[in-house]
Design a protein around this motif. Sequence first.
Motif, PDB file in Angstrom:
ATOM      1  N   PHE A 163       4.785   3.390   6.480  1.00 38.25           N
ATOM      2  CA  PHE A 163       5.352   2.035   7.428  1.00 38.25           C
ATOM      3  C   PHE A 163       4.265   1.045   8.156  1.00 38.25           C
ATOM      4  CE2 PHE A 163       7.551   0.908  11.019  1.00 38.25           C
ATOM      5  CZ  PHE A 163       8.802   0.524  10.322  1.00 38.25           C
ATOM      6  N   ILE A 164       3.575   1.771   8.927  1.00 39.04           N
ATOM      7  CA  ILE A 164       2.757   0.802   9.662  1.00 39.04           C
ATOM      8  C   ILE A 164       1.690  -0.288   8.984  1.00 39.04           C
ATOM      9  CG2 ILE A 164       0.615   2.707   9.899  1.00 39.04           C
ATOM     10  CD1 ILE A 164       0.417   1.525  12.248  1.00 39.04           C
ATOM     11  N   TYR A 165       0.997   0.314   7.473  1.00 38.35           N
ATOM     12  CA  TYR A 165       0.531  -0.901   7.115  1.00 38.35           C
ATOM     13  C   TYR A 165       1.698  -2.061   6.326  1.00 38.35           C
ATOM     14  CZ  TYR A 165      -3.088   2.176   8.397  1.00 38.35           C
ATOM     15  OH  TYR A 165      -4.491   2.999   9.306  1.00 38.35           O
ATOM     16  N   ARG A 166       2.414  -1.920   6.488  1.00 38.10           N
ATOM     17  CA  ARG A 166       3.536  -2.702   5.420  1.00 38.10           C
ATOM     18  C   ARG A 166       4.047  -4.528   6.244  1.00 38.10           C
ATOM     19  NH1 ARG A 166       8.413   1.658   4.300  1.00 38.10           N
ATOM     20  NH2 ARG A 166       6.874   3.013   2.855  1.00 38.10           N
ATOM     21  N   THR A 167       3.619  -4.068   7.032  1.00 37.16           N
ATOM     22  CA  THR A 167       2.917  -5.711   7.531  1.00 37.16           C
ATOM     23  C   THR A 167       1.478  -6.602   7.494  1.00 37.16           C
ATOM     24  OG1 THR A 167       4.858  -5.265   9.646  1.00 37.16           O
ATOM     25  CG2 THR A 167       3.248  -7.335   9.640  1.00 37.16           C
ATOM     26  N   ALA A 168       0.277  -5.911   7.198  1.00 32.34           N
ATOM     27  CA  ALA A 168      -0.546  -6.034   7.043  1.00 32.34           C
ATOM     28  C   ALA A 168      -0.658  -6.972   5.062  1.00 32.34           C
ATOM     29  CB  ALA A 168      -1.823  -5.230   6.938  1.00 32.34           C
ATOM     30  N   ALA A 187     -12.526   7.791   4.068  1.00 35.13           N
ATOM     31  CA  ALA A 187     -11.853   7.595   2.622  1.00 35.13           C
ATOM     32  C   ALA A 187     -12.304   5.767   2.679  1.00 35.13           C
ATOM     33  CB  ALA A 187     -10.636   7.978   2.494  1.00 35.13           C
ATOM     34  N   ALA A 188     -11.633   5.294   3.770  1.00 40.14           N
ATOM     35  CA  ALA A 188     -11.334   3.546   3.760  1.00 40.14           C
ATOM     36  C   ALA A 188     -12.521   3.109   4.241  1.00 40.14           C
ATOM     37  CB  ALA A 188     -10.338   3.495   4.185  1.00 40.14           C
ATOM     38  N   ARG A 189     -13.496   3.271   4.843  1.00 39.31           N
ATOM     39  CA  ARG A 189     -14.862   3.191   5.346  1.00 39.31           C
ATOM     40  C   ARG A 189     -15.747   1.619   4.026  1.00 39.31           C
ATOM     41  NH1 ARG A 189     -17.844   7.307   8.048  1.00 39.31           N
ATOM     42  NH2 ARG A 189     -16.571   7.239   9.112  1.00 39.31           N
ATOM     43  N   VAL A 206      -2.730   1.465   0.929  1.00 41.96           N
ATOM     44  CA  VAL A 206      -3.620   2.994   0.416  1.00 41.96           C
ATOM     45  C   VAL A 206      -4.132   3.633   0.817  1.00 41.96           C
ATOM     46  CG1 VAL A 206      -3.611   3.782  -1.982  1.00 41.96           C
ATOM     47  CG2 VAL A 206      -2.548   1.312  -1.432  1.00 41.96           C
ATOM     48  N   ARG A 207      -4.947   3.896   1.022  1.00 43.50           N
ATOM     49  CA  ARG A 207      -5.822   5.106   1.210  1.00 43.50           C
ATOM     50  C   ARG A 207      -5.986   5.429   2.083  1.00 43.50           C
ATOM     51  NH1 ARG A 207     -11.853   3.932  -1.646  1.00 43.50           N
ATOM     52  NH2 ARG A 207     -11.161   3.313  -3.262  1.00 43.50           N
ATOM     53  N   LYS A 208      -5.375   4.418   3.075  1.00 46.05           N
ATOM     54  CA  LYS A 208      -5.305   4.805   4.498  1.00 46.05           C
ATOM     55  C   LYS A 208      -4.229   5.615   4.864  1.00 46.05           C
ATOM     56  CE  LYS A 208      -7.534   2.532   8.168  1.00 46.05           C
ATOM     57  NZ  LYS A 208      -7.449   1.509   9.041  1.00 46.05           N
ATOM     58  N   SER A 209      -3.093   5.028   4.190  1.00 52.25           N
ATOM     59  CA  SER A 209      -1.951   5.841   4.287  1.00 52.25           C
ATOM     60  C   SER A 209      -1.768   6.698   3.954  1.00 52.25           C
ATOM     61  CB  SER A 209      -0.803   4.998   3.108  1.00 52.25           C
ATOM     62  OG  SER A 209      -0.749   4.104   2.788  1.00 52.25           O
ATOM     63  N   GLU A 210      -2.559   7.875   3.583  1.00 53.92           N
ATOM     64  CA  GLU A 210      -2.870   9.043   2.990  1.00 53.92           C
ATOM     65  C   GLU A 210      -2.496   9.887   4.154  1.00 53.92           C
ATOM     66  OE1 GLU A 210      -5.151   9.793  -0.356  1.00 53.92           O
ATOM     67  OE2 GLU A 210      -3.936   8.297  -1.308  1.00 53.92           O
ATOM     68  N   GLY A 250      -0.131  15.502  -5.484  1.00 57.64           N
ATOM     69  CA  GLY A 250      -0.361  15.810  -6.304  1.00 57.64           C
ATOM     70  C   GLY A 250       1.026  14.188  -6.275  1.00 57.64           C
ATOM     71  N   ALA A 251       1.159  13.548  -6.031  1.00 52.85           N
ATOM     72  CA  ALA A 251       1.861  12.385  -6.236  1.00 52.85           C
ATOM     73  C   ALA A 251       1.208  11.514  -5.347  1.00 52.85           C
ATOM     74  CB  ALA A 251       3.518  12.561  -6.561  1.00 52.85           C
ATOM     75  N   LYS A 252       0.104  11.819  -5.132  1.00 53.59           N
ATOM     76  CA  LYS A 252      -0.652  10.499  -4.426  1.00 53.59           C
ATOM     77  C   LYS A 252      -1.234   9.464  -5.308  1.00 53.59           C
ATOM     78  CE  LYS A 252      -5.308  11.782  -4.076  1.00 53.59           C
ATOM     79  NZ  LYS A 252      -6.078  11.561  -2.914  1.00 53.59           N
ATOM     80  N   PRO A 253      -0.837   8.102  -4.994  1.00 57.01           N
ATOM     81  CA  PRO A 253      -1.235   7.140  -5.930  1.00 57.01           C
ATOM     82  C   PRO A 253      -2.391   7.443  -6.382  1.00 57.01           C
ATOM     83  CG  PRO A 253      -0.429   5.716  -3.730  1.00 57.01           C
ATOM     84  CD  PRO A 253      -0.663   7.644  -3.951  1.00 57.01           C
ATOM     85  N   SER A 254      -2.660   7.243  -8.112  1.00 52.81           N
ATOM     86  CA  SER A 254      -4.002   7.295  -9.247  1.00 52.81           C
ATOM     87  C   SER A 254      -4.193   5.692  -9.238  1.00 52.81           C
ATOM     88  CB  SER A 254      -3.299   7.839 -10.490  1.00 52.81           C
ATOM     89  OG  SER A 254      -2.920   7.462 -10.934  1.00 52.81           O
ATOM     90  N   ALA A 255      -3.560   4.841  -8.718  1.00 46.97           N
ATOM     91  CA  ALA A 255      -3.178   2.786  -8.936  1.00 46.97           C
ATOM     92  C   ALA A 255      -5.002   3.093  -8.368  1.00 46.97           C
ATOM     93  CB  ALA A 255      -2.773   2.303  -8.644  1.00 46.97           C
ATOM     94  N   VAL A 256      -5.301   3.394  -6.661  1.00 42.37           N
ATOM     95  CA  VAL A 256      -6.883   3.088  -6.820  1.00 42.37           C
ATOM     96  C   VAL A 256      -7.816   4.170  -6.020  1.00 42.37           C
ATOM     97  CG1 VAL A 256      -5.664   1.032  -6.102  1.00 42.37           C
ATOM     98  CG2 VAL A 256      -5.018   2.533  -4.548  1.00 42.37           C
TER      99      VAL A 256
END
Lengths: 263, 263
Positions: free
Chosen positions: A40-45, A178-180, A241-245, A257-263
């Motif tokens: 939610f918090i990253y959707r505006t970005a 993970a995002a640094r 995506v990385r920070k969302s986890e 186990g269902a985390k996005p594998s796209a990136v």
Amino acid sequence: MLDSISALQYELVYNAFSFTVAVMGAATAFLFLNRGQVAFIYRTAISISGLVTFIAMYHYIRIASSWSQSFSMVNGQIASSGIAFNDAYRYVDWLLTVPLLLIELILVMKLSQSETVAKATKLGSLAALMVILGYPGEISPDPGTRWFWWSLSMIPFLIIVYDLFIGLKKSIDSQPEAARGLVSAARYVTVVSWLFYPIVYVLPMVGLTGGSAVAAVQVGYTIADIVAKAGFGILIYMIAVRKSELEPDFVAAIPRGAKPSAV
Amino acid sequence: MLDSISALQYELVYNAFSFTVAVMGAATAFLFLNRGQVAFIYRTAISISGLVTFIAMYHYIRIASSWSQSFSMVNGQIASSGIAFNDAYRYVDWLLTVPLLLIELILVMKLSQSETVAKATKLGSLAALMVILGYPGEISPDPGTRWFWWSLSMIPFLIIVYDLFIGLKKSIDSQPEAARGLVSAARYVTVVSWLFYPIVYVLPMVGLTGGSAVAAVQVGYTIADIVAKAGFGILIYMIAVRKSELEPDFVAAIPRGAKPSAV
């Protein structure tokens, strides 16, 4: 100056513009569709990243159309049509998109609310000032006038670059592991792609003339726009995506186990 | 009157129109995408804010196209093409968007259902009347006729402004602490941006003539539209975000610590 362009240069520039319409349109669709893949918090970005490519797509449609109206082609020979090419589209685009680009980077950092507002206001205003100061030189054929406005425009440019490198450096250390690397990459992509613009601007002032100067400036700005807007927007998405986890609402909604594998 | 315009004035007005297409399009995309970022009860206010900028984007595409068709450019020289510029687009736009703008402000206040309906009906009807009374003067070149319709149009205008300042003042005191400043700002943004319109309207009646009058009226209305529609829409969104944090459904869906840092 448009009179001295060759048919090949005309086509190169036109095709670069059309390619950019497709790239910006695709980036917009991707970012708008996939904003639900981040917390939610990253959707505006992500929304704002998509706005930047959306605005750029609109302007490249207009730029491509103005470019083809500036020339007439008869029997494969190209000549100026007498209708001026509208240089203002780029500056109008940058006036809107450059502050938004900085805001999307700040939003994905997830700073405190007061820090977010302060940084967005400061960098956004400097970016608008930088674009406004560049325009009077861009439309002038006189190298002296061009250097004058280029120099003025470089003042806010250097303040922004300094702020991104030094000011945001501290915030980067507080980013999750993970995002640094990606956040740091976004910082470098900004600075490197931004450096393109003042370099392209000076091409007609350092010996490049006629059709080559026109083609180099148009293609140069186009490449810079693709990297700084579409490339950068995708990088912001990957960071989100990385920070969302690490966000509780996201972890609750998306089972492990269902985390996005796209990136 | 269009005959006396210079190439620079023509381009300034054209670029202002194109800029506004981009601004309205970006605001629409942002509001449509981000309506899920506010609590259920405020989503209609955000949808309507997006409708206003969406309708304005459509009309500015038409206005820009009508403007460029009104002129022909030969060898960088501008001349009237003999095709009339369509002033009606603005009034058709306002007839739809001004009542909607007032409704989005009323909705974000979260008044009682009966109060919402009563205020929306009263202010919406007055706004439509105001726009209709302005049009006969706008298309007249005669200052006397312009003043006559301007004065008639000012009657509903002043009633609306009075109602917003005095009538909504009471409701503002009942707004939550966190949103009170922004709601009050929205009230001021409405009144100040609205004051632009009657002032721009009288420019050709107070000595401004020829190309300068045309350019000043077109750019003036354009700036007023950007502030009153896109600027105001984002303000309504920010109010809705702040007030959402007090809504139980929103708090349940979005865990604490994940509140939007966007605004």
